[in-house]
Design a protein around this motif. Structure first.
Motif, PDB file in Angstrom:
ATOM      1  N   UNK A 195      59.550 136.611   3.854  1.00 54.84           N
ATOM      2  CA  UNK A 195      60.730 137.137   4.749  1.00 54.84           C
ATOM      3  C   UNK A 195      61.932 136.454   3.672  1.00 54.84           C
ATOM      4  N   UNK A 196      61.752 136.226   2.422  1.00 50.01           N
ATOM      5  CA  UNK A 196      62.903 135.909   1.568  1.00 50.01           C
ATOM      6  C   UNK A 196      63.286 134.018   1.720  1.00 50.01           C
ATOM      7  N   UNK A 197      62.763 133.617   2.721  1.00 47.80           N
ATOM      8  CA  UNK A 197      62.978 132.185   2.873  1.00 47.80           C
ATOM      9  C   UNK A 197      63.027 131.322   1.857  1.00 47.80           C
ATOM     10  N   UNK A 198      63.345 130.038   1.615  1.00 44.04           N
ATOM     11  CA  UNK A 198      63.107 129.251   0.448  1.00 44.04           C
ATOM     12  C   UNK A 198      62.187 127.749   0.957  1.00 44.04           C
ATOM     13  N   UNK A 199      61.459 127.652  -0.113  1.00 41.78           N
ATOM     14  CA  UNK A 199      60.733 126.365  -0.077  1.00 41.78           C
ATOM     15  C   UNK A 199      60.965 125.568  -1.056  1.00 41.78           C
ATOM     16  N   UNK A 200      60.771 124.356  -0.867  1.00 43.27           N
ATOM     17  CA  UNK A 200      60.615 123.379  -2.073  1.00 43.27           C
ATOM     18  C   UNK A 200      59.204 122.854  -2.198  1.00 43.27           C
ATOM     19  N   UNK A 201      58.715 123.349  -3.311  1.00 40.91           N
ATOM     20  CA  UNK A 201      57.052 123.160  -3.213  1.00 40.91           C
ATOM     21  C   UNK A 201      57.112 121.652  -4.062  1.00 40.91           C
ATOM     22  N   UNK A 202      58.263 120.956  -4.438  1.00 41.94           N
ATOM     23  CA  UNK A 202      58.137 119.740  -4.971  1.00 41.94           C
ATOM     24  C   UNK A 202      58.023 118.537  -3.867  1.00 41.94           C
ATOM     25  N   UNK A 203      58.302 119.152  -2.772  1.00 43.31           N
ATOM     26  CA  UNK A 203      58.332 118.185  -1.578  1.00 43.31           C
ATOM     27  C   UNK A 203      56.881 118.340  -0.822  1.00 43.31           C
ATOM     28  N   UNK A 204      56.418 119.646  -0.558  1.00 42.84           N
ATOM     29  CA  UNK A 204      55.123 119.695   0.079  1.00 42.84           C
ATOM     30  C   UNK A 204      54.869 121.306  -0.296  1.00 42.84           C
ATOM     31  N   UNK A 205      53.474 121.455  -0.344  1.00 39.82           N
ATOM     32  CA  UNK A 205      52.835 122.692  -0.642  1.00 39.82           C
ATOM     33  C   UNK A 205      53.321 123.787   0.128  1.00 39.82           C
ATOM     34  N   UNK A 206      53.392 125.151  -0.332  1.00 31.75           N
ATOM     35  CA  UNK A 206      53.686 126.310   0.442  1.00 31.75           C
ATOM     36  C   UNK A 206      52.122 126.958   0.347  1.00 31.75           C
ATOM     37  N   UNK A 207      51.477 126.965   1.873  1.00 28.62           N
ATOM     38  CA  UNK A 207      50.033 127.365   1.455  1.00 28.62           C
ATOM     39  C   UNK A 207      49.755 128.767   2.201  1.00 28.62           C
ATOM     40  N   UNK A 208      50.874 129.490   2.469  1.00 31.44           N
ATOM     41  CA  UNK A 208      50.750 130.705   3.148  1.00 31.44           C
ATOM     42  C   UNK A 208      50.896 131.808   2.159  1.00 31.44           C
ATOM     43  N   UNK A 209      50.240 133.192   2.394  1.00 29.41           N
ATOM     44  CA  UNK A 209      50.574 134.173   1.641  1.00 29.41           C
ATOM     45  C   UNK A 209      51.807 134.662   1.662  1.00 29.41           C
ATOM     46  N   UNK A 210      52.310 135.287   0.479  1.00 25.38           N
ATOM     47  CA  UNK A 210      53.765 135.846   0.363  1.00 25.38           C
ATOM     48  C   UNK A 210      54.010 136.552  -0.709  1.00 25.38           C
TER      49      UNK A 210
END
Length: 876
Positions: free
Chosen positions: A358-373
C-alpha cells in the motif's frame, strides 16, 4: 433423605432385564445402520467423571437414534496396552496382564452400573492375542505396500519411561513426555516407521470435507501436517561445496545477510573438526533445552548468495533446527523476526528488500516486516509483487526448485517396552530383517520379566527364532508397537469382532463405516485422529474399505471440573462416580452431566446440581405413579393448550437430541414436566391428554435417565422396553410455537410487572386485549418497506382511516425498523392467549378474559401491539 423411588433396586432390575433380553445387541445385516462410538477407555482402573460424561454422551445419542428406528451399533472395548500398565505392575509386584484384566473387570462393572447400553457381544481387548494378531497382520500389509521402513533416526527418548516417543507425544515448549512429564532427550536408534508422509497431501486436503468436525480440531490437524509451499536453493559455503536451504520467501533472497547451520548439520560437524570454537559451541548446545535466547558462533567462513553473488558470513546457531527444512537457512533479518533478533545481537546488517504493497513505510532496523509486498533493493525484480518475484526467482536461479515441505514426519512405532504388540520381525545374519509369515501370527508376548530397560531383551528363550526364509537361526525383534497402532483401526474390528480369518470382513465394515458420531477428548485431536485417518486411507487404497475417512461427525467433550480446576487424583479433588451412583443413582449422575452444559463445554461439578437432578426425577416419578386414572370434565381450551405444549416439547427436544445439545433437550423435558404437574394439580385434566403428555415425557427422558424411564413406561401400562419404543412425534404443526410461547410468557411477565408496580397483591380480574388487525397490516408493510416505513404505512388508504393512531404506530415502527418482531396473526394470537388464560388464572387466582381490540374499551385497546397485548388488572 427420603426418595420417591429406590434407585438401587430400580436400576439393578432394568439392567438385569436388558441383559436377559440382549436389548442392545445389533445384527450385522441391518437395514438402517447407525454407528455411534466413544473413544474406548484406557484401562486405568476405576471410572472417573470424565468417563461418565464421555460415555453418557454416546449412550444417550445411541438410545435416541434407536428409538427413532435406527439399527444402532454402539460397542465398547479396552485400550489395554501401554506403559502405565507396565509401570503399575512393577510398582505392585505383579504383571501387566493381571493388573490390566483386574482394571477391565472394575471398569466393566462400573459401566454396567451406569446403565450404558453397549453391545457387549462386540467387546474387544487390545492386549489379547486375538486382537493384536491383526496389528501384526496389518504391519505386514503395510510393509507389502511400501509403507513400512526401518532406519536409523534421531528419536525422542524418555529416560524415565525408557522408550521412544512420537513427535506428537512430546508436549509443550518444555518438550516433556506426554505420560510422565519428564524432559525428552534425543537419541539415534534403528526404528520402524509407518510412512505417514506418503499421505500428507491427501490427509491435509481432505480436512476441508470434514464438515462434521469442530473447526478447532481441523485446524490442529492442518497445523500438524504443516504443508508449506516454497523453494530449495543452494548457497556455496567456502570449502564445503553447495548447501541446500528451504525457504517460503525466496522473494527476500536479496536481503540475506548471513547464513546459518543447525549444530547437527553435517557441514557444521565438518567445520567443527578443524575449528575448536565451533566444536566447543556445538558441545555446549543442549538440543533438548528450550530457551528464548538465540545463540550462535561465527565460523569465519562465507557463503555465496546465488542471487547477488555477495559473500555473507556463516554461523552455526541453535535456533536452526536440524529436522526443520534442511537444517540450514538463508537469514533475512529485515523480514524474519527470528533472524532479526540474532542479527541485532551479533551486529549483522539488516536490509529491506520488500515494502508494503500500500506504499506505507516500515523501519526494518526496528523490527522485521514479515508480510508479502512489493520488492525494493532487489535489482531487476524491483516493483514486482512478492508472489511474482518468487516465481521469477525460481526460474532465474539455476539451483532453485519449487518444493513442498511438511511438518509431518513418519510415524515411528518402535517402543522399547514389554506391554505392547510385538513387531512381527526376526533378524537373520544371512537374510537380515524378515517378516514373520501370516500363518505364524500372532507372535505372542512371553511371560513378563520385571527388569529395567526393555523386558523383552531379558526373554532369552523367546528371542530365539528360526528365519522364515532360510531356516537358520534368528532373533526376534524386541521392540513393541506404539499403542496408537491399537486405536488406529479398532473401530473397524467392532464391525466384525469374532473374525478369525481377517481383522474384519470388508462387506460388514463397509455397511457400518464411517462412524456416524464419534466422541472423545480434545487431547486426541492430533495423534489418534491423524493416525486413524492415515490407516483408514491406506486400507481404502488396498481395497479393504470403501471410505477413506473413518469418522463423519466428531464431538470433543469438555472437562468436568471442581471449583474451577480439572479433577485429578494428584489434586485430591476427584468426585467418585461410584459414590454418586450409590447415593443418588446412575440416572441422577447421567442427568446432571447432560444438563450442565453442551458436550463441548467444560463445566464445574456441583453438589446442588446433583441434588436438583435427583429432585427432578422424583418429581417425574410422582407425576406418573400418582396420576389420576378416572375421567372427569375438563376444559377443552386447557386441554388443547397442554396438547400443543406436548407437541412443541417433542419437536424441540427432538431437534436438540439430533444436535447432541442434550442440555437444551432436557430443559424442554423439565418444562414439560412442570406444565404437567400444574395440569394435574391445578386443573381438571383430560385423562387421554395427560397420559399422552406423560408418555412423551418419559420417552424424552429415556436416552439420559433410562432406568427410571423403563420403570415409568411399565407403570403407564406399555408393553416392552422404553429403550425399544418409538420416539414420540408431534400430532400437529408446531412450526410457529416459539412465537406462541414467547407471547404467552411475555404476557404472564407483563401481568406480574403490572401487579408489582401498582402494588396489587390480590387482583380480582385481568383483561388481556390483542391488537387490532390493522396494526398487523401496518407491521407487515413496515417489514417490507425499504427504509421509508412511515411512507409505506401511511400510504395505505385503509390505514389512513385510523388517523392519529396509525401515524403514531407508524412512528414507533420507523424507530424500530431494524428489529421488527415476528408475530402471530391476530386470530392465532387471540386463540393462543385463550388457551393459556388458565395459567394466569391459576397464578393470580383471578378471573381472566381475552378480548379482541374491537370488543374492548378504547382506552385499553389503544395500548395493544402485535405480539404485546394490552393488559388491565382490576383490584378487589
Amino acid at each position: 433423605m427420603a426418595r420417591d423411588f429406590q434407585h438401587t433396586a430400580v436400576e439393578s432390575k432394568w439392567q438385569d432385564r436388558w441383559d436377559d433380553e440382549n436389548v442392545y445387541h445389533v445384527e450385522d445385516a441391518e437395514a438402517d445402520p447407525t454407528y455411534v462410538l466413544a473413544m474406548f477407555p484406557y484401562t486405568s482402573g476405576n471410572l472417573h467423571m470424565g468417563h461418565v460424561r464421555n460415555y453418557t454422551i454416546t449412550d444417550a445419542f445411541s438410545r435416541f437414534r434407536r428409538m427413532q428406528g435406527d439399527d444402532v451399533l454402539h460397542p465398547i472395548g479396552w485400550d489395554s496396552f501401554g506403559l502405565p500398565a507396565e509401570n503399575a505392575a512393577e510398582e505392585r509386584d505383579t504383571n501387566p496382564r493381571d493388573w490390566t484384566m483386574d482394571c477391565i473387570d472394575t471398569m466393566r462393572e462400573g459401566m454396567r452400573d451406569l446403565g450404558f447400553g453397549y453391545d457387549w457381544d462386540r467387546e474387544i481387548t487390545t492386549c489379547e492375542p486375538d486382537y493384536y494378531r491383526w496389528n501384526q497382520w496389518l504391519f505386514r500389509r503395510f510393509h507389502e505396500e511400501g509403507l513400512v521402513e526401518r532406519r536409523a533416526a534421531d528419536v525422542n527418548w524418555c529416560p524415565s519411561c525408557e522408550t521412544v516417543l512420537a513427535d506428537e507425544q512430546v508436549e509443550g515448549d518444555d518438550e516433556l513426555c506426554w505420560r510422565c512429564d519428564t524432559p525428552v532427550e534425543t537419541r539415534e536408534l534403528d526404528q520402524w516407521f509407518l510412512k505417514t508422509t506418503e499421505y500428507a497431501d491427501e490427509l491435509l486436503d481432505a480436512i476441508d470435507d470434514l464438515d462434521g468436525w469442530p473447526a478447532s480440531v481441523r485446524e490442529m490437524q492442518r497445523n500438524w501436517i504443516g504443508r508449506q509451499e516454497g523453494a530449495t536453493v543452494e548457497f556455496d559455503v567456502e570449502g564445503h561445496g553447495s548447501v541446500e536451504v528451504f525457504t517460503t520467501r525466496l522473494d527476500t533472497i536479496h536481503g540475506a545477510t548471513f547464513f546459518a547451520l543447525a549444530p547437527e548439520h553435517p557441514v557444521a560437524q565438518s567445520i567443527a573438526e578443524d575449528d575448536d570454537a565451533v566444536a566447543d559451541y556445538i558441545d555446549s548446545v543442549d538440543p533438548d533445552e528450550d530457551t528464548d535466547e538465540k545463540t550462535g558462533v561465527d565460523t569465519g567462513l562465507t557463503a555465496t548468495n546465488p542471487a547477488t553473488g555477495e559473500e555473507i558470513p556463516v554461523y552455526v546457531a541453535d535456533f536452526v533446527l536440524a529436522d526443520v527444512g534442511t537444517g540450514a537457512l538463508m537469514a533475512v533479518p529485515g523480514h524474519d523476526e527470528r533472524d532479526h533478533e540474532f542479527a541485532v545481537k551479533k551486529d549483522l546488517p539488516i536490509e529491506q528488500v520488500v515494502a508494503p504493497a500500500d506504499g506505507g513505510d516500515v523501519d526494518v532496523s526496528e523490527s522485521a516486516f514479515g508480510e508479502d509486498g512489493v520488492l525494493v533493493n532487489s535489482g531487476e525484480y524491483d516493483g514486482m509483487s512478492s508472489a511474482a518475484a518468487r516465481d521469477a526467482l525460481e526460474d532465474d536461479i539455476e539451483s532453485a526448485a519449487h518444493e513442498t515441505n511438511y511438518r509431518l514426519r513418519d510415524w515411528g512405532i518402535s517402543r522399547q517396552r514389554y506391554w505392547g504388540t510385538p513387531i512381527p520381525v526376526v533378524y537373520c545374519d544371512d537374510c537380515g530383517p524378515v517378516l514373520v509369515p501370516d500363518d505364524e501370527l500372532p507372535v505372542e508376548l512371553p511371560e513378563f520379566v520385571n527388569t529395567t530397560g526393555n523386558p523383552l531383551d531379558a526373554a532369552d528363550e523367546w528371542k530365539q527364532a528360526t528365519c522364515p526364509e532360510c531356516g537358520g537361526d534368528a532373533r526376534r525383534e524386541t521392540d513393541t508397537m506404539d499403542t496408537f497402532v491399537d486405536s488406529s483401526w479398532y473401530f473397524l474390528r467392532y464391525t466384525d469382532p469374532h473374525n478369525t480369518d481377517a481383522p474384519f470382513d470388508s462387506e460388514r465394515a463397509n455397511a457400518w463405516m464411517p462412524v456416524d458420531q464419534y466422541v472423545g477428548g480434545i487431547e486426541h485431536a492430533v495423534m489418534h485422529l491423524l493416525y486413524s485417518r492415515f490407516v483408514t486411507r491406506a486400507l481404502e487404497d488396498m481395497g479393504y474399505v470403501d471410505d477413506p475417512e473413518p469418522f463423519e461427525n466428531l464431538v470433543t467433550q469438555g472437562m468436568v471440573r471442581l471449583d474451577g480446576s480439572k479433577m485429578s487424583k494428584s489434586k485430591g479433588n476427584v468426585v467418585s462416580p461410584e459414590r454418586i451412583v450409590e447415593e443418588y443413582g446412575a440416572d441422577t449422575a447421567r442427568l446432571f452431566m447432560m444438563s450442565a452444559a453442551q458436550p463441548e463445554r467444560d463445566f464445574d461439578w456441583s453438589a446442588s446440581g446433583v441434588e436438583s437432578a435427583r429432585e427432578f426425577l422424583d418429581t417425574v416419578y410422582r407425576l406418573v405413579t400418582e396420576r389420576p386414572t378416572e375421567a372427569a370434565d375438563s376444559d377443552p381450551a386447557v386441554d388443547e393448550y397442554v396438547a400443543r405444549e406436548v407437541d412443541a416439547a417433542v419437536a424441540t427436544a427432538t431437534d436438540e437430541y439430533e444436535d447432541l445439545t442434550f442440555n437444551n433437550a432436557l430443559s424442554e423435558a423439565r418444562g414439560l414436566a412442570s406444565l404437567l404437574v400444574r395440569y394435574q394439580s391445578d386443573a381438571t385434566p383430560d385423562i387421554d391428554t395427560l397420559e399422552r403428555g406423560l408418555s412423551a415425557l418419559v420417552r424424552l427422558l429415556a436416552p439420559v435417565a433410562p432406568h427410571v424411564a423403563e420403570e415409568l413406561w411399565a407403570d403407564l401400562g406399555h408393553d416392552g422396553f422404553v429403550a425399544e419404543a418409538a420416539w414420540p412425534e408431534p400430532e400437529r404443526d408446531v412450526s410457529d410455537h416459539d412465537l406462541e410461547r414467547a407471547l404467552v410468557e411475555n404476557t404472564r411477565e407483563d401481568v406480574r410487572h403490572i401487579c408489582d408496580v401498582a402494588d396489587i397483591d390480590d387482583p380480582a380480574a385481568v383483561e388481556i386485549v390483542v391488537a387490532p388487525e390493522w396494526m398487523h397490516t401496518a407491521l407487515d408493510l413496515a417489514r417490507d418497506a425499504d427504509g421509508n416505513v412511515m411512507g409505506a404505512v401511511m400510504g395505505d388508504e385503509e390505514l389512513q382511516q385510523h388517523g392519529d393512531a396509525a401515524a403514531s404506530y407508524a412512528r414507533d415502527l420507523q424507530e424500530s425498523a431494524e428489529a421488527l418482531p415476528e408475530v402471530l396473526t391476530p386470530t392465532e394470537e387471540y386463540e393462543a392467549l385463550e388457551r393459556a388464560a388458565w395459567l394466569v388464572e391459576d397464578e393470580f387466582d383471578a378471573d381472566v378474559s381475552v378480548e379482541r381490540a374491537e370488543d374492548a374499551p378504547d382506552d385499553v385497546a389503544r395500548k395493544a401491539r402485535p405480539g404485546r397485548p394490552a393488559i388491565q388488572v382490576h383490584e378487589e
